[in-house]
Design an enzyme around this catalytic site. Structure first.
Site, PDB file in Angstrom:
ATOM      1  N   LEU A   1       6.996  -9.552  -9.655  1.00 35.45           N
ATOM      2  CA  LEU A   1       5.914  -8.630  -9.255  1.00 35.45           C
ATOM      3  C   LEU A   1       6.433  -7.686  -8.173  1.00 35.45           C
ATOM      4  CD1 LEU A   1       2.524 -10.571  -9.176  1.00 35.45           C
ATOM      5  CD2 LEU A   1       3.234  -8.703 -10.651  1.00 35.45           C
ATOM      6  N   HIS A   2       7.312  -6.807  -8.610  1.00 40.21           N
ATOM      7  CA  HIS A   2       7.939  -5.829  -7.740  1.00 40.21           C
ATOM      8  C   HIS A   2       6.987  -4.674  -7.495  1.00 40.21           C
ATOM      9  CE1 HIS A   2      11.691  -4.008  -6.284  1.00 40.21           C
ATOM     10  NE2 HIS A   2      11.984  -5.283  -6.153  1.00 40.21           N
ATOM     11  N   ALA A   3       7.445  -3.680  -6.779  1.00 46.05           N
ATOM     12  CA  ALA A   3       6.548  -2.580  -6.414  1.00 46.05           C
ATOM     13  C   ALA A   3       5.840  -1.971  -7.628  1.00 46.05           C
ATOM     14  CB  ALA A   3       7.321  -1.508  -5.667  1.00 46.05           C
TER      15      ALA A   3
END
Lengths: 90, 572
Positions: free
Chosen positions: A14-16
């Protein structure tokens, strides 16, 4: 209220950008959206909350939806996660 | 205040703009101001909550500005940043810290973001650790934006501003709010902030190492830019004697202004002194000091503040203010963005001074270019015979030809729309790149006038960055190499019967100005504050003496020798 366990499949977690996609989607529904992980409970409509879970590939999240369109919201969110946020292996 | 003989603390720096004042200190430390958990009173809660909302709006606008010039990949990252800045959760938490806990806005922002940053640090994931820097950047920008506004509200009249560095627009804003002196940790004598300080006629110290740190706890100061020092918390006695000296100096200046001498050499040859300006606020001083029009109008301020394309009506209003604020010709330099001037949306370059700037950028950015030309040409139609167009950073003859074509096209269009134009509007070029000076005879056939920009010409000839304080000493604008290039340009102009002027630092310099006049440049443009000083010097000598001085300067081998030659001129 409905609860469901989901697993993060895409390699960057769940990156940017995946977080932004998730928050954007959740914002379209009226239902409240919370995510539980490692004892944290964050607002799923807050990108900072989602991002700072630091959920990597394989992480298990308990999602909680509560509101008039909770079923549709759950379905949409599950699809997005299953599709690896539509941005896998660019 | 203690009355013992301990000497007051001092900060040393280089004089960026002369003058002497006493005043309260306004110290702004970008890093310091972040972390104080200060409490506010209940009546300030609304104001601080609003400060956060304003800062957020400004930041989102900045990010939007960035977005218009990015590829898709980078855009998505900025979009994600926008989501973070606009996060509802953040707003709720910050409002709570201000409203319930009564913390000041900057601490509320700092603390709220740190909560999230801590969590990321704990996660132990390398991938997510990279995001920490992003969050820290967003946090610091929001804190800075909210503080700026706070500080803008609290300027004491006559304050001396102490900063690490400052943008020209901020300096003008602070000046309007009452700041009367500037001390900067960084920057050289020719940095943009120092130029503006000279124009605003406020004393300024640059390269004042650790000024912000040293002055942090001081309340008042004496800024003596003539000596190059800032005295911190001076004793009452010292303040008294300094105030006396300031009064005497004011009287002297006033009487000097009253003697409105004619601008001609001792033997009656006329010359013209004009003003270099960037803001309409500088016109007052230009008029007081007898400036005959504007020899260099910088237009980049129209680009600052994040608006890549100022609307035409804003440009029109700006030009009208200038044209109605002073008599005589006004030479308008087209947008000269790049290098040390705040970049609006230029991409990162390894070598910005040798990069995409001046006319190189304008010819690529047709919309910006044509909208500026249109505004200038409309204004020229309204004030025929007063406006000249100056093209910056020319290095190739083709560039000048392209500009002329563009001017013709825009004028044609204006005529079709029934808007009056000045068909004779002169188009000239800056001589600031050595290639332009070396080929001046070819360029002279394509343009109506030359304006020699000695600052850039010096830095390009001696290969020295004028903003770099470590090598300030190599940046010698009296260097004979520069004088030779000036001579070539002036000779070519005279031979081809086009006008030539000088608008760089040399024109407003006691050593440079007489030499320029000796070379045959009768049109000099300088910071408004320099005009009386230069006039006084140039009226003292017959033209022949200045010609000899110029010939001697051309024969010298170093900048130091030129200074000796000047001592001979002024001594004998």
């Amino acid at each position: 209220m409905i609860k469901k366990k989901i697993t993060i499949l895409n390699s960057s977690g769940l990156h940017a950008r995946p977080s932004a996609a998730l928050v954007k989607l959740a914002g379209k529904f009226k239902s409240d959206f919370y995510i539980h992980m490692y004892g944290y409970r964050v607002n799923g409509k807050s990108i900072l909350g989602v991002m700072t879970l630091a959920a990597e590939q394989g992480a298990e999240l308990d999602i909680e939806l509560d509101g008039p369109d909770e079923k549709e919201a759950l379905e949409a969110i599950e699809t997005l996660v299953a599709n690896k946020f539509g941005m896998e292996d660019e | 205040m203690s009355s013992n003989d301990l000497e007051a603390a001092k900060v040393q720096g280089l004089p960026g703009s002369e003058g002497l004042i006493v005043g309260p200190l306004l110290v702004i430390d970008e890093k310091e101001r972040i972390v104080h958990p200060e409490k506010i009173s209940a009546s300030d809660i609304d104001r601080h909550q609003q400060l956060f909302i304003n800062a957020r709006t400004l930041y989102l606008a900045e990010l939007d500005d960035l977005l218009s010039n990015l590829d898709k990949q980078t855009s998505e990252i900025i979009e994600a940043q926008k989501h973070i800045v606009a996060d509802q959760e953040i707003e709720i938490m910050i409002n709570k810290m201000i409203g319930d806990d009564q913390y000041c806005v900057d601490y509320a922002i700092y603390k709220t973001f740190n909560g999230f940053i801590e969590r990321l640090k704990e996660s132990g994931s390398d991938l997510f650790r990279q995001r920490i820097i992003d969050l820290e950047n967003i946090r610091d920008r929001l804190v800075a934006l909210s503080c700026d506004e706070q500080e803008h509200l609290e300027v004491e009249k006559g304050a001396i501003l102490v900063v690490r560095e400052i943008s020209p627009t901020d300096l003008v804003t602070y000046h309007e709010r009452g700041v009367k002196g500037l001390v900067m940790d960084k920057g050289g004598v020719t940095s943009h902030a120092a130029l503006i300080a000279r124009s605003l006629n406020i004393p300024c110290l640059v390269s004042a190492k650790h000024a912000v740190h040293s002055a942090r706890d001081a309340k008042t100061g004496i800024l003596d830019a003539n000596k190059g020092e800032l005295i911190l918390d001076p004793s009452a006695d010292v303040v008294k004697s300094i105030k006396k000296a300031i009064k005497a100096e004011k009287k002297r200046l006033q009487s000097e202004r009253k003697k409105k001498e004619r601008s001609e050499t001792l033997d009656g040859f006329p010359f013209h002194l004009r003003a270099n300006i960037e803001f309409p606020q500088e016109l007052d001083l230009a008029n007081q000091n007898g400036g005959e029009g504007v020899g260099l109008l910088r237009t980049e301020a129209l680009l600052y503040g994040g608006m890549a394309n100022k609307s035409e009506s804003e440009q029109d209003a700006f030009l009208k203010k200038i044209l109605t604020g002073i008599q005589g010709p006004v030479t308008i330099r087209l947008f000269d963005v790049g290098g040390d001037k705040l970049n609006v949306h230029t991409p990162d370059e390894d070598n910005p001074f040798l990069g995409w700037r001046g006319i190189r950028m304008l010819l690529d950015e047709k919309d910006m270019f044509c909208s500026q030309l249109r505004s200038i040409l409309k204004c020229a139609g309204k004030y025929p015979g007063r406006i000249k167009i100056l093209v910056p950073m020319v290095s190739l003859v083709e560039e000048v030809i392209e500009v002329r074509n563009a001017v013709e096209q825009v004028q044609q269009k204006l005529l079709e729309e029934g808007i009056p134009i000045d068909e004779q509007v002169p188009v000239g070029m800056m001589i600031e790149v050595p290639s332009a000076a070396l080929l001046a005879d070819k360029f002279a056939r394509e343009v109506d006038f030359f304006s020699i920009g000695t600052n850039d010409l010096t830095q390009y000839s001696l290969a020295v960055d004028r903003g770099n304080e470590r090598i300030c000493n190599i940046y010698q604008h009296y260097h004979p190499a520069v004088w030779k290039l000036i001579k070539m340009s002036v000779d070519a102009a005279i031979e081809n019967e086009i006008e030539v002027s000088v608008c760089g630092e040399l024109a407003g310099d006691p050593i440079g100005a007489p030499c320029l006049l000796g070379l045959g440049v009768t049109d000099l443009s300088m910071a408004p504050s320099s005009i009386p000083k230069v006039k006084k010097i140039l009226t003292q000598y017959p033209l022949d003496r200045l010609k000899k001085y110029a010939m001697d300067v051309l024969e010298s081998t170093s900048g130091k020798e030129v200074q000796i030659l000047y001592d001979e001129l002024s001594g004998g």
